[in-house]
Design a protein around this motif. Structure first.
Motif: not given
Length: 724
Positions: A17, A19, A79, A345, A352-353
């Motif tokens: 994922a 960030h 994503n 990470k 994380e987004q």
């Protein structure tokens, strides 16, 4: 043919994922620029996609017991969805695992192969992980940097000193897959003759010229981009391997190349081209117009760790193929940190987004609140920092108190004093402007107060100065708030709501709000849409049309235009009556504190574990008797020039004096050592360090955190005393 713009944003690996550091590094700046170009009516291709090949994918797959395809499918979807939710407006988000990309990359390889001088084959020794039975990509080898001593340098670069490395240069190399020392094993690969492109690349980067043609203006490139490129080029370019021994990737399209795939650094940037092809086919366009057109601008948005690939390697590939345009600019951002520490990470120091979107699911304007906080801390020329405390301050002080307050005042005043409709302005009526005492007419206010901000914003965005640009947008709302405050229409309205002074000030407020709506859209698209709904208009005016109306002093909305009911755009986080959002922020801060404590505890545990594991092979007593240790007194000490860790120390052994070079500079000052009695190995063979002959070794104890402490002998012992 009209001018074309091709914008690329770095293809993220589909092995995890993304960030907030990724968002601030490449994707948010690229989106702002793309949205602005669209407002200008430019012909634009804004492309990105998942980078789905390379060792990173196979490593994750092996560790998780899944296939590479499962890994990339999961993270590509995650994503892609996250980018959409955050308003990143790619024209296409493609994938390098697609059939189209495989063919594009293979055709590009064959095109260079046919030229006969762009590749060479070499057999070399490369690191191999025997546990995983796999050759290791440079990034999957770590060790000590031979240039600065950093113990976590990668096989291609030391991120502490910035030096470019090769895996075999690392001291004590370790495979990041198995944690063991890899072995060297022979393998044959194809190499791109990057060395052949050194001369023209230097001229292109340094002067912006190729074959006498001016292609870009170096003064418009960021200094750290130019510096890194020139340092790399001046260090001497070498042929670079374009293949790897993997079972996952784009197969080499030639005979006798079984088990060879295109190396990801060669494959990935070609993903920009294949993505453009896919988009152009969907739109009924010719992809070559966006990569080979005479009047095409190619701009890469990346982080600083990708500079040399986009400013040296990929341009060399494009020129070698012929006909392709070279980048007009590469506005690479530096790194964004999290609460003062680098995003990691692997260590869990990350936001994380997609996790942010989940945690803040009910928070109003969660997307643009994040976008704004990141824009205000964009690491354009130096590393930035994301802090929850600043997130709250920026949201409440700038978005709520400034922008939101102004917009709410406009709608509330129009509803109260003009029945919710835009009143007619007296264009020549004198009003007070942004400062008490400054007077101008409605028309002159548009020309001398609003238009200059619009023109300044345009210059800032086109120069990639986005941190400053968002400040210019907020300056417009501050201008509106000041105009209202200085004219106080509510005072006049008590006597006569229809007075020209009231109606003109209200009309000017709507003019500023409508202009603000257009200016804000590239930065905060979700809030801009809410503003459009409140203004009850489509905001479809293009950039030149906006400037023309302001220059003429014309209203952006028609007289009598009905506005919607006033609504609060930004609910403040620090609200005494409603603690939901402040409590949410406190939870996020506590989560980071808990992670930090866990990281510190884990670091201590590992340090202790490593200290416990540092055991040498057993020796015989006779071996030990060969080591002569004596007490010595430090009589002088000074730092060794150009060596941060070393001290030159003179000691007295009672019957002689000696010089010792010791790595104690980080733990003791020269003054602290004076007069200290130390334990010293005196029969160690002398060796020269930094031009100084060291005649022994001072013994220390290493603490779990890596610090060193001198061994303290019992008081009263004589200098030169033998230790048995």
């Amino acid at each position: 043919m009209s001018k074309k713009y091709t914008l690329t944003a770095a293809l993220p690996y589909a092995n995890g994922a993304l960030h907030l550091g990724h968002l601030a590094g490449a994707y948010l700046p690229a989106d702002i620029y793309a949205r602005f170009l669209r407002r200008q009516g430019k012909d634009l291709a804004f492309v990105c996609g998942s980078d789905e090949h390379g060792a990173a994918i196979t490593i994750r797959a092996k560790k998780e017991g899944r296939s590479p395809q499962e890994i990339i499918d999961h993270y590509h979807a995650l994503n892609k969805k996250t980018f959409e939710q955050l308003g990143i407006s790619f024209d296409i988000y493609h994938r390098t695992s697609s059939e189209l990309h495989h063919k594009t990359a293979q055709d590009f390889f064959l095109q260079l192969l046919e030229k006969g001088d762009q590749f060479e084959q070499k057999t070399t020794e490369q690191y191999y992980d025997e546990d995983f039975k796999q050759f290791l990509a440079d990034r999957y080898i770590q060790g000590t940097c031979p240039k600065c001593g950093h113990e976590e340098a990668f096989g291609d670069q030391c991120e502490k000193c910035g030096s470019t490395l090769s895996p075999t240069e690392l001291i004590n190399p370790i495979s990041t897959m198995s944690g063991k020392t890899p072995v060297l094993k022979e393998t044959t690969h194809w190499y791109f003759r990057l060395d052949q492109h050194e001369a023209w690349l230097k001229e292109w980067v340094e002067k912006g010229q190729v074959d006498g043609q001016q292609l870009h203006d170096p003064s418009q490139w960021r200094k750290h981009v130019l510096g890194q490129c020139l340092s790399w080029i001046e260090g001497g370019l070498q042929p670079r391997a374009i293949t790897r021994d993997l079972d996952w990737g784009i197969k080499l399209p030639i005979e006798n190349a079984e088990g060879k795939v295109l190396y990801v650094w060669f494959d990935a940037p070609l993903g920009y081209i294949s993505a453009t092809k896919a988009w152009a086919e969907e739109q009924g366009k010719n992809w070559e117009d966006y990569w080979k057109g005479e009047d095409t601008e190619l701009i890469h948005f990346i982080g600083k760790d990708n500079i040399v690939f986009h400013c040296v390697v990929f341009p060399a590939m494009l020129k070698a193929a012929g006909d392709y345009v070279l980048p007009k600019n590469v506005p690479a951002n530096q790194f964004l940190n999290l609460e003062g520490k680098k995003f990691s990470k692997s260590r869990g120091w990350v936001i994380e987004q997609h996790q942010y979107l989940q945690d803040f699911a009910e928070f109003p304007n969660k997307e643009d609140a994040l976008r704004y906080a990141l824009i205000r801390s964009l690491p354009e020329n130096k590393d930035g920092d994301f802090k929850w405390e600043e997130f709250v301050a920026l949201h409440d002080n700038e978005l709520a108190d400034n922008l939101g307050n102004f917009f709410n005042r406009v709608l509330s005043f129009i509803k109260k004093y003009s029945a919710g409709k835009l009143p007619a302005a007296d264009l020549d009526l004198l009003i007070q402007g942004s400062e008490v005492g400054s007077e101008s007419s409605y028309k002159k206010f548009c020309q001398t107060e609003i238009l200059p901000l619009v023109e300044r914003l345009e210059k800032e965005i086109m120069a990639f100065e986005l941190r400053q640009a968002i400040q210019t947008v907020l300056e417009l709302s501050r201008l509106g708030n000041g105009m209202f405050q200085n004219n106080s229409p509510w005072k006049v309205a008590k006597e006569n709501p229809e007075a020209a002074e009231v109606q003109t000030v209200l009309a000017l407020g709507v003019q500023i709000a409508a202009c603000l709506n257009i200016l804000l859209e590239p930065f905060l698209p979700f809030v801009a849409k809410k503003m459009q709904e409140l203004l009850n208009w489509s905001a479809d005016l293009d950039w030149e049309g906006l400037k023309a109306k302001l220059a003429a002093g014309q209203s952006l909305l028609a007289v009598g235009h009905a506005l919607a009911e006033p609504k609060v755009i930004f609910a403040k986080i620090n609200n005494k009556k409603d603690k939901r959002w402040s409590d949410l922020i406190l939870q996020q801060e506590q989560l980071l504190q808990d992670r930090l404590k866990a990281l510190e505890a884990e670091a201590k545990r590992k340090a202790q574990e490593e200290a416990n594991q540092k055991r040498l092979p057993e020796i015989e007593f006779d071996d030990f008797t060969k080591v002569e240790m004596r007490l010595a007194k430090v009589i002088s000490a000074k730092k060794v020039k150009k060596a941060d860790r070393l001290l030159e120390i003179e000691v007295d052994l009672g019957n002689e004096k000696r010089t010792v070079v010791s790595g104690l500079a980080k733990f003791y000052t020269p003054e602290e050592l004076l007069g200290q009695q130390v334990v010293m190995v005196v029969n160690l063979k002398p060796r020269k360090l930094r031009g100084i002959v060291s005649q022994g070794m001072i013994l220390t104890a290493e603490n779990p955190d890596g610090s060193l402490s001198l061994l303290q002998p019992w008081k009263g012992m004589q200098d030169g005393a033998l230790i048995k």
